[in-house]
Design a protein around this motif. Structure first.
Motif, PDB file in Angstrom:
ATOM      1  N   THR A   1      -3.903   8.920   6.914  1.00 38.88           N
ATOM      2  CA  THR A   1      -4.941   9.683   7.602  1.00 38.88           C
ATOM      3  C   THR A   1      -4.397  10.379   8.840  1.00 38.88           C
ATOM      4  OG1 THR A   1      -7.127   9.567   8.619  1.00 38.88           O
ATOM      5  CG2 THR A   1      -5.736   7.634   8.888  1.00 38.88           C
ATOM      6  N   HIS A   2      -5.089  11.439   9.213  1.00 35.66           N
ATOM      7  CA  HIS A   2      -4.823  12.127  10.469  1.00 35.66           C
ATOM      8  C   HIS A   2      -5.784  11.632  11.530  1.00 35.66           C
ATOM      9  CE1 HIS A   2      -2.771  16.118   9.279  1.00 35.66           C
ATOM     10  NE2 HIS A   2      -2.410  15.164   8.474  1.00 35.66           N
ATOM     11  N   TYR A   3      -6.824  10.938  11.087  1.00 40.96           N
ATOM     12  CA  TYR A   3      -7.904  10.609  12.013  1.00 40.96           C
ATOM     13  C   TYR A   3      -7.754   9.204  12.573  1.00 40.96           C
ATOM     14  CZ  TYR A   3     -10.027  14.708   9.946  1.00 40.96           C
ATOM     15  OH  TYR A   3     -10.260  15.982   9.508  1.00 40.96           O
TER      16      TYR A   3
ATOM     17  N   LEU B   1       5.026   9.275  -8.501  1.00 43.96           N
ATOM     18  CA  LEU B   1       5.008  10.731  -8.690  1.00 43.96           C
ATOM     19  C   LEU B   1       6.279  11.402  -8.156  1.00 43.96           C
ATOM     20  CD1 LEU B   1       1.305  11.384  -7.629  1.00 43.96           C
ATOM     21  CD2 LEU B   1       2.214  11.246  -9.943  1.00 43.96           C
ATOM     22  N   ARG B   2       7.010  10.698  -7.285  1.00 49.87           N
ATOM     23  CA  ARG B   2       8.293  11.247  -6.809  1.00 49.87           C
ATOM     24  C   ARG B   2       9.332  10.149  -6.921  1.00 49.87           C
ATOM     25  NH1 ARG B   2       7.470  15.148  -1.508  1.00 49.87           N
ATOM     26  NH2 ARG B   2       5.236  15.439  -1.789  1.00 49.87           N
ATOM     27  N   LYS B   3      10.603  10.565  -6.967  1.00 47.12           N
ATOM     28  CA  LYS B   3      11.700   9.615  -7.126  1.00 47.12           C
ATOM     29  C   LYS B   3      12.268   9.291  -5.752  1.00 47.12           C
ATOM     30  CE  LYS B   3      15.528   9.318 -10.367  1.00 47.12           C
ATOM     31  NZ  LYS B   3      16.731   9.281  -9.558  1.00 47.12           N
TER      32      LYS B   3
ATOM     33  N   PRO C   1       1.886  12.494  12.335  1.00 46.43           N
ATOM     34  CA  PRO C   1       1.577  13.924  12.395  1.00 46.43           C
ATOM     35  C   PRO C   1       2.021  14.620  11.107  1.00 46.43           C
ATOM     36  CG  PRO C   1       3.524  13.427  13.703  1.00 46.43           C
ATOM     37  CD  PRO C   1       3.010  12.121  13.202  1.00 46.43           C
ATOM     38  N   ASN C   2       1.717  15.895  10.973  1.00 48.17           N
ATOM     39  CA  ASN C   2       2.137  16.656   9.796  1.00 48.17           C
ATOM     40  C   ASN C   2       3.650  16.548   9.643  1.00 48.17           C
ATOM     41  OD1 ASN C   2      -0.302  18.823  10.879  1.00 48.17           O
ATOM     42  ND2 ASN C   2      -0.344  17.982   8.837  1.00 48.17           N
ATOM     43  N   GLY C   3       4.072  16.308   8.424  1.00 47.74           N
ATOM     44  CA  GLY C   3       5.514  16.279   8.153  1.00 47.74           C
ATOM     45  C   GLY C   3       6.187  14.957   8.480  1.00 47.74           C
ATOM     46  N   ALA C   4       5.416  13.934   8.847  1.00 45.83           N
ATOM     47  CA  ALA C   4       6.005  12.643   9.216  1.00 45.83           C
ATOM     48  C   ALA C   4       6.626  11.925   8.018  1.00 45.83           C
ATOM     49  CB  ALA C   4       4.949  11.753   9.859  1.00 45.83           C
ATOM     50  N   GLY C   5       6.150  12.245   6.812  1.00 52.11           N
ATOM     51  CA  GLY C   5       6.676  11.591   5.613  1.00 52.11           C
ATOM     52  C   GLY C   5       5.659  10.727   4.887  1.00 52.11           C
ATOM     53  N   LYS C   6       4.389  10.840   5.256  1.00 51.08           N
ATOM     54  CA  LYS C   6       3.347   9.989   4.667  1.00 51.08           C
ATOM     55  C   LYS C   6       3.164  10.270   3.176  1.00 51.08           C
ATOM     56  CE  LYS C   6       0.180  11.639   7.387  1.00 51.08           C
ATOM     57  NZ  LYS C   6       0.915  12.709   8.100  1.00 51.08           N
ATOM     58  N   THR C   7       2.963  11.554   2.860  1.00 48.37           N
ATOM     59  CA  THR C   7       2.691  11.899   1.463  1.00 48.37           C
ATOM     60  C   THR C   7       3.896  11.583   0.582  1.00 48.37           C
ATOM     61  OG1 THR C   7       1.077  13.554   2.088  1.00 48.37           O
ATOM     62  CG2 THR C   7       2.059  13.814  -0.077  1.00 48.37           C
ATOM     63  N   THR C   8       5.083  11.857   1.087  1.00 49.15           N
ATOM     64  CA  THR C   8       6.283  11.521   0.309  1.00 49.15           C
ATOM     65  C   THR C   8       6.289  10.020  -0.001  1.00 49.15           C
ATOM     66  OG1 THR C   8       7.483  13.294   1.428  1.00 49.15           O
ATOM     67  CG2 THR C   8       8.811  11.623   0.321  1.00 49.15           C
TER      68      THR C   8
ATOM     69  N   TYR D   1      15.439  11.926   1.026  1.00 49.88           N
ATOM     70  CA  TYR D   1      15.906  13.090   1.792  1.00 49.88           C
ATOM     71  C   TYR D   1      15.736  14.338   0.944  1.00 49.88           C
ATOM     72  CZ  TYR D   1      18.414   9.765   4.869  1.00 49.88           C
ATOM     73  OH  TYR D   1      18.744   8.744   5.734  1.00 49.88           O
ATOM     74  N   TYR D   2      15.318  15.419   1.595  1.00 49.70           N
ATOM     75  CA  TYR D   2      15.320  16.729   0.936  1.00 49.70           C
ATOM     76  C   TYR D   2      16.398  17.541   1.647  1.00 49.70           C
ATOM     77  CZ  TYR D   2      10.675  15.360  -0.718  1.00 49.70           C
ATOM     78  OH  TYR D   2       9.618  14.704  -1.284  1.00 49.70           O
ATOM     79  N   GLY D   3      17.579  17.580   1.117  1.00 52.26           N
ATOM     80  CA  GLY D   3      18.680  18.247   1.816  1.00 52.26           C
ATOM     81  C   GLY D   3      18.839  17.619   3.194  1.00 52.26           C
TER      82      GLY D   3
ATOM     83  N   ASP E   1      -4.902   9.340  -0.044  1.00 53.58           N
ATOM     84  CA  ASP E   1      -4.074  10.181   0.819  1.00 53.58           C
ATOM     85  C   ASP E   1      -4.961  11.189   1.542  1.00 53.58           C
ATOM     86  OD1 ASP E   1      -1.954  11.370   2.046  1.00 53.58           O
ATOM     87  OD2 ASP E   1      -1.009  12.150   0.235  1.00 53.58           O
ATOM     88  N   GLU E   2      -5.198  10.919   2.811  1.00 50.95           N
ATOM     89  CA  GLU E   2      -6.080  11.750   3.637  1.00 50.95           C
ATOM     90  C   GLU E   2      -7.408  12.056   2.945  1.00 50.95           C
ATOM     91  OE1 GLU E   2      -4.033  15.095   5.277  1.00 50.95           O
ATOM     92  OE2 GLU E   2      -2.320  13.865   5.834  1.00 50.95           O
ATOM     93  N   PRO E   3      -8.149  11.006   2.599  1.00 48.94           N
ATOM     94  CA  PRO E   3      -9.358  11.214   1.798  1.00 48.94           C
ATOM     95  C   PRO E   3     -10.483  11.936   2.531  1.00 48.94           C
ATOM     96  CG  PRO E   3      -9.253   8.953   2.540  1.00 48.94           C
ATOM     97  CD  PRO E   3      -7.947   9.592   2.938  1.00 48.94           C
TER      98      PRO E   3
HETATM   99  P1  ATP Z   1       1.118  16.018   6.077  1.00 52.23           P
HETATM  100  O1  ATP Z   1       0.298  15.206   7.013  1.00 52.23           O
HETATM  101  O2  ATP Z   1       1.279  17.444   6.530  1.00 52.23           O
HETATM  102  O3  ATP Z   1       0.736  15.882   4.652  1.00 52.23           O
HETATM  103  P2  ATP Z   1       3.272  14.134   5.644  1.00 52.23           P
HETATM  104  O4  ATP Z   1       3.414  13.121   6.715  1.00 52.23           O
HETATM  105  O5  ATP Z   1       2.556  13.751   4.427  1.00 52.23           O
HETATM  106  O6  ATP Z   1       2.633  15.446   6.248  1.00 52.23           O
HETATM  107  P3  ATP Z   1       5.402  14.906   3.885  1.00 52.23           P
HETATM  108  O7  ATP Z   1       4.559  15.848   3.111  1.00 52.23           O
HETATM  109  O8  ATP Z   1       5.782  13.629   3.255  1.00 52.23           O
HETATM  110  O9  ATP Z   1       4.748  14.614   5.304  1.00 52.23           O
HETATM  111  O10 ATP Z   1       6.721  15.694   4.319  1.00 52.23           O
HETATM  112  C1  ATP Z   1       7.810  15.095   5.050  1.00 52.23           C
HETATM  113  C2  ATP Z   1       8.909  16.127   5.267  1.00 52.23           C
HETATM  114  O11 ATP Z   1       9.533  16.432   4.022  1.00 52.23           O
HETATM  115  C3  ATP Z   1       8.426  17.468   5.814  1.00 52.23           C
HETATM  116  O12 ATP Z   1       9.407  17.955   6.690  1.00 52.23           O
HETATM  117  C4  ATP Z   1       8.308  18.346   4.569  1.00 52.23           C
HETATM  118  O13 ATP Z   1       8.491  19.698   4.897  1.00 52.23           O
HETATM  119  C5  ATP Z   1       9.454  17.814   3.725  1.00 52.23           C
HETATM  120  N1  ATP Z   1       9.185  17.943   2.274  1.00 52.23           N
HETATM  121  C6  ATP Z   1       8.170  17.387   1.601  1.00 52.23           C
HETATM  122  N2  ATP Z   1       8.240  17.667   0.281  1.00 52.23           N
HETATM  123  C7  ATP Z   1       9.341  18.444   0.110  1.00 52.23           C
HETATM  124  C8  ATP Z   1       9.975  19.053  -1.015  1.00 52.23           C
HETATM  125  N3  ATP Z   1       9.473  18.926  -2.241  1.00 52.23           N
HETATM  126  N4  ATP Z   1      11.089  19.769  -0.788  1.00 52.23           N
HETATM  127  C9  ATP Z   1      11.617  19.892   0.450  1.00 52.23           C
HETATM  128  N5  ATP Z   1      11.075  19.322   1.559  1.00 52.23           N
HETATM  129  C10 ATP Z   1       9.961  18.609   1.400  1.00 52.23           C
END
Ligand code: ATP
Length: 291
Positions: free
Chosen positions: A186-188, A52-54, A37-44, A12-14, A154-156
């Motif tokens: 991926t987005h595709y 790279l993240r905790k 979709p963007n912001g789904a949480g994939k990269t996290t 969680y981020y806040g 990650d989205e290569p």
């Molecule tokens: P994208 O396809 O755009 O890369 P994603 O699925 O990889 O999106 P994440 O980048 O994991 O999504 O982000 C998930 C949610 O966490 C989003 O709402 C993003 O704004 C939020 N978020 C990501 N990193 C941070 C951070 N360091 N601090 C605060 N919020 C963050």
């Protein structure tokens, strides 16, 4: 053989529940895709797995061993292609590959990497002079140069032209045949559909559906898809997407729908097709993958 297992992972981020209790596992030799979709949480998710993240909560097993972070031995068996790679721009392609290979201590023959990734002729070019597609091939090559067991991509292919994208798909397939395990985001949809053994569809930090691409389509209940253009504002039952004057509609009776449309409206460019992963995604999330 299980390469990676994740149980109830949370971050969680806040107030933002970026990753909200997800679980999955990867068997050796599979291509596993995280879609969303963007912001789904994939990269996290990927960056937690890469160390790279905790994480806030959850359990991760690397090669059967429970660890909060990948240790040195695990890292040696991992290859990473970040969403936005950065290299020393004054190094050449060959120097970059050699540098990463040296960092890991062992790995693939650099000449073989050059050949596999079709970087021949570019060996002496400085990184800063590469085109987008060439740079991305290098970024993916770097992920494989240490001869890893599992590769995170990650989205290569984001931003690549269709030919460059297809080339990266072929590389992924080559390594899969060699028994490597691939973790792809991926987005595709067509990329996920072609490459993946197992797909997890993620939205708002959660996995909302998973399975093989075919199983996901079959279990979605979607029968046929009709696409058409119409200048009028229509309210057609089963509409999955409406963009400008283009409609995508799910239906059990495509002929009836088309007859009805033709009788009442000025419609054009009508297509009947089988449902695909993108339709499943639209039905589940009501959103598009690409923005
Ligand atoms: P994208 O396809 O755009 O890369 P994603 O699925 O990889 O999106 P994440 O980048 O994991 O999504 O982000 C998930 C949610 O966490 C989003 O709402 C993003 O704004 C939020 N978020 C990501 N990193 C941070 C951070 N360091 N601090 C605060 N919020 C963050």
């Amino acid at each position: 053989m299980e390469i990676l297992r994740v149980e109830n992972l949370k971050k969680y981020y806040g107030p933002v529940k970026a990753v909200d209790g997800i679980s999955f596992s990867l068997e050796k030799g599979m291509v596993f895709s995280l879609l969303g979709p963007n912001g789904a949480g994939k990269t996290t998710t990927v960056e937690i797995l890469e160390g790279l993240r905790k994480k806030d909560e959850g359990t991760i097993y690397y090669f059967g061993v429970r660890m909060d972070f990948p240790n040195r031995e695990v890292k040696r068996k991992m290859g990473i292609c970040l969403q936005k790679s950065a290299f020393f721009e004054n190094l050449t392609v060959l120097e970059t590959l050699k540098l990463y290979r040296t960092l890991y201590g062992n790995g693939m023959d650099v000449e073989e990497v050059v050949k596999l990734f079709e970087l021949e002729g570019l060996e002496k070019r400085r990184v800063k002079t590469l085109s987008g597609g060439q740079f991305q091939r290098l970024a993916v090559a770097v992920a494989f140069v240490n001869d890893p067991e599992i590769v995170f991509l990650d989205e290569p292919t984001t931003g690549l032209d269709p030919q460059a994208r297809r080339h990266i798909w072929e590389i992924v397939e080559t390594f899969k045949r060699r028994g490597k395990t691939i973790f792809l985001t991926t987005h595709y949809m067509e990329e996920a559909e072609r490459l993946s053994d197992h797909v997890c569809i993620m939205d708002h930090g959660r996995i909302i559906a998973e399975g093989s691409p075919r199983a996901l389509v079959e279990s979605s209940g979607l029968k046929s898809i009709v696409e058409f253009d119409c200048e009028n504002e229509l309210h057609v039952e089963g509409t999955l997407e409406k963009k400008d004057n283009h409609y995508v509609v799910e239906t059990n009776e495509p002929e009836t729908l088309i007859k009805d449309l033709l009788r009442n409206w000025n419609v054009s460019n009508i297509v009947i097709r089988k449902p695909n992963l993108e339709d499943v995604f639209l039905k589940l999330t009501g959103r598009e993958l690409r923005e």
